[in-house]
Design an enzyme around this catalytic site. Structure first.
Site, short mmCIF file in Angstrom:
data_model
loop_
_atom_site.label_atom_id
_atom_site.label_comp_id
_atom_site.label_asym_id
_atom_site.label_seq_id
_atom_site.Cartn_x
_atom_site.Cartn_y
_atom_site.Cartn_z
N LYS A 1 0.82 -1.21 0.00
CA LYS A 1 0.00 0.00 0.00
C LYS A 1 0.86 1.27 0.00
O LYS A 1 2.08 1.21 0.24
CB LYS A 1 -0.94 -0.04 1.22
CG LYS A 1 -1.94 -1.22 1.17
CD LYS A 1 -2.97 -1.11 2.28
CE LYS A 1 -3.96 -2.25 2.25
NZ LYS A 1 -5.06 -2.06 3.24
N TYR B 1 -12.23 -2.48 -4.10
CA TYR B 1 -12.78 -2.68 -2.76
C TYR B 1 -14.31 -2.65 -2.75
O TYR B 1 -14.92 -2.37 -1.71
CB TYR B 1 -12.23 -1.62 -1.81
CG TYR B 1 -10.82 -1.92 -1.31
CD1 TYR B 1 -10.55 -3.08 -0.58
CD2 TYR B 1 -9.77 -1.03 -1.54
CE1 TYR B 1 -9.26 -3.34 -0.11
CE2 TYR B 1 -8.49 -1.29 -1.06
CZ TYR B 1 -8.25 -2.45 -0.35
OH TYR B 1 -6.99 -2.71 0.14
N ARG C 1 -1.20 -14.39 4.18
CA ARG C 1 -1.93 -13.77 5.29
C ARG C 1 -1.17 -13.93 6.61
O ARG C 1 -1.19 -13.04 7.46
CB ARG C 1 -3.35 -14.35 5.39
CG ARG C 1 -4.19 -13.91 4.18
CD ARG C 1 -5.61 -14.40 4.25
NE ARG C 1 -6.38 -13.72 5.30
CZ ARG C 1 -6.88 -12.50 5.19
NH1 ARG C 1 -6.67 -11.78 4.10
NH2 ARG C 1 -7.59 -11.98 6.16
N THR D 1 -5.10 -7.51 10.45
CA THR D 1 -5.45 -6.27 9.73
C THR D 1 -5.05 -5.04 10.52
O THR D 1 -4.51 -4.08 9.97
CB THR D 1 -6.98 -6.23 9.46
OG1 THR D 1 -7.33 -7.42 8.75
CG2 THR D 1 -7.37 -5.03 8.63
N ASN E 1 -2.05 0.16 6.66
CA ASN E 1 -1.58 -1.11 7.22
C ASN E 1 -0.66 -1.88 6.28
O ASN E 1 -0.58 -3.11 6.33
CB ASN E 1 -2.76 -1.96 7.72
CG ASN E 1 -3.66 -2.46 6.60
OD1 ASN E 1 -3.53 -2.01 5.47
ND2 ASN E 1 -4.55 -3.38 6.92
N HIS F 1 -2.11 -5.45 1.48
CA HIS F 1 -3.38 -6.16 1.32
C HIS F 1 -3.06 -7.55 0.80
O HIS F 1 -2.13 -7.72 0.01
CB HIS F 1 -4.28 -5.45 0.30
CG HIS F 1 -5.43 -6.30 -0.16
ND1 HIS F 1 -6.59 -6.44 0.57
CD2 HIS F 1 -5.58 -7.11 -1.25
CE1 HIS F 1 -7.40 -7.28 -0.06
NE2 HIS F 1 -6.81 -7.70 -1.16
N GLU G 1 -9.36 -10.89 -7.79
CA GLU G 1 -8.47 -9.74 -7.64
C GLU G 1 -7.32 -9.78 -8.65
O GLU G 1 -6.88 -8.74 -9.13
CB GLU G 1 -7.92 -9.70 -6.20
CG GLU G 1 -9.03 -9.39 -5.19
CD GLU G 1 -8.56 -9.42 -3.74
OE1 GLU G 1 -9.41 -9.20 -2.87
OE2 GLU G 1 -7.36 -9.65 -3.48
P1 CMP Z 1 -7.36 -4.76 3.40
O1 CMP Z 1 -6.89 -6.15 3.59
O2 CMP Z 1 -6.74 -3.98 2.31
O3 CMP Z 1 -8.95 -4.79 3.15
C1 CMP Z 1 -9.79 -3.68 3.47
C2 CMP Z 1 -9.07 -2.63 4.25
O4 CMP Z 1 -9.90 -1.73 4.94
C3 CMP Z 1 -8.24 -3.28 5.33
O5 CMP Z 1 -7.15 -3.95 4.75
C4 CMP Z 1 -7.92 -2.07 6.22
O6 CMP Z 1 -6.75 -1.40 5.78
C5 CMP Z 1 -9.11 -1.13 5.98
N1 CMP Z 1 -9.92 -0.97 7.18
C6 CMP Z 1 -10.13 0.19 7.85
N2 CMP Z 1 -10.92 0.01 8.90
C7 CMP Z 1 -11.23 -1.32 8.94
C8 CMP Z 1 -12.02 -2.13 9.81
N3 CMP Z 1 -12.66 -1.63 10.87
N4 CMP Z 1 -12.10 -3.47 9.55
C9 CMP Z 1 -11.47 -4.00 8.46
N5 CMP Z 1 -10.72 -3.27 7.61
C10 CMP Z 1 -10.59 -1.94 7.85
#
Ligand code: CMP
Length: 140
Positions: free
Chosen positions: A10, A50, A86, A92, A113, A116, A127
């Protein structure tokens, strides 16, 4: 089984210049990069990627963040690639991520974070098709 999954480094991690360090973790875990591209996503591309999260309260912030700078997108191939990636990423929310995981080491917040990864084999295929033509994959 031999699987493929999508990984996205990211904008926060690209900005921190840790693409190589994250690639090293994939390689050390036996995952091979079989396709890759750096891309600054448009709003439309990020929203489409998304789309499953469209109704979630964090959707707008997520899209804004994902278009804030370039991302590095790769297809990883290896035994149990989906779960392995993962595991390497960690939870996450980086505050809950196990020590030694990518998110524990490189991420700031649940939004920024670092990475992904596809959450299932089915989503990995969806994806992958979103970002890569079949001819751009280089199985090896
Ligand atoms: P990602 O795996 O990219 O998939 C969706 C993204 O939403 C997740 O990582 C987080 O970076 C973001 N996100 C922000 N808030 C939340 C939340 N409360 N729960 C899950 N994903 C979140």
């Amino acid at each position: 089984a031999l699987e493929r999954t999508i990984s996205i480094i990211k904008p926060d991690a690209v900005a921190k210049n840790v693409v190589g360090q994250i690639y090293a973790r994939f390689e050390n875990a036996g995952l091979k990069v079989v396709a890759a591209k750096m891309k600054h996503l448009s709003r439309r591309e990020a929203e489409g990627f998304y789309a499953v999260h469209r109704e979630r309260p964090f959707f707008n912030a997520l899209v804004e963040f994902m278009i804030s700078g370039p991302v590095m997108i790769q297809v990883l191939e290896g035994e149990n690639a989906v779960a392995k990636n993962r595991e390497l990423m960690g939870a996450t929310n980086p505050k809950e991520a196990a020590a030694g995981t990518i998110r524990a080491d490189f991420a700031q917040s649940i939004d920024a974070n670092a990475v992904h990864g596809s959450d299932s084999l089915e989503n990995a295929a969806i994806e992958t098709a979103y970002f890569f033509a079949a001819t751009e994959l280089c199985p090896r």
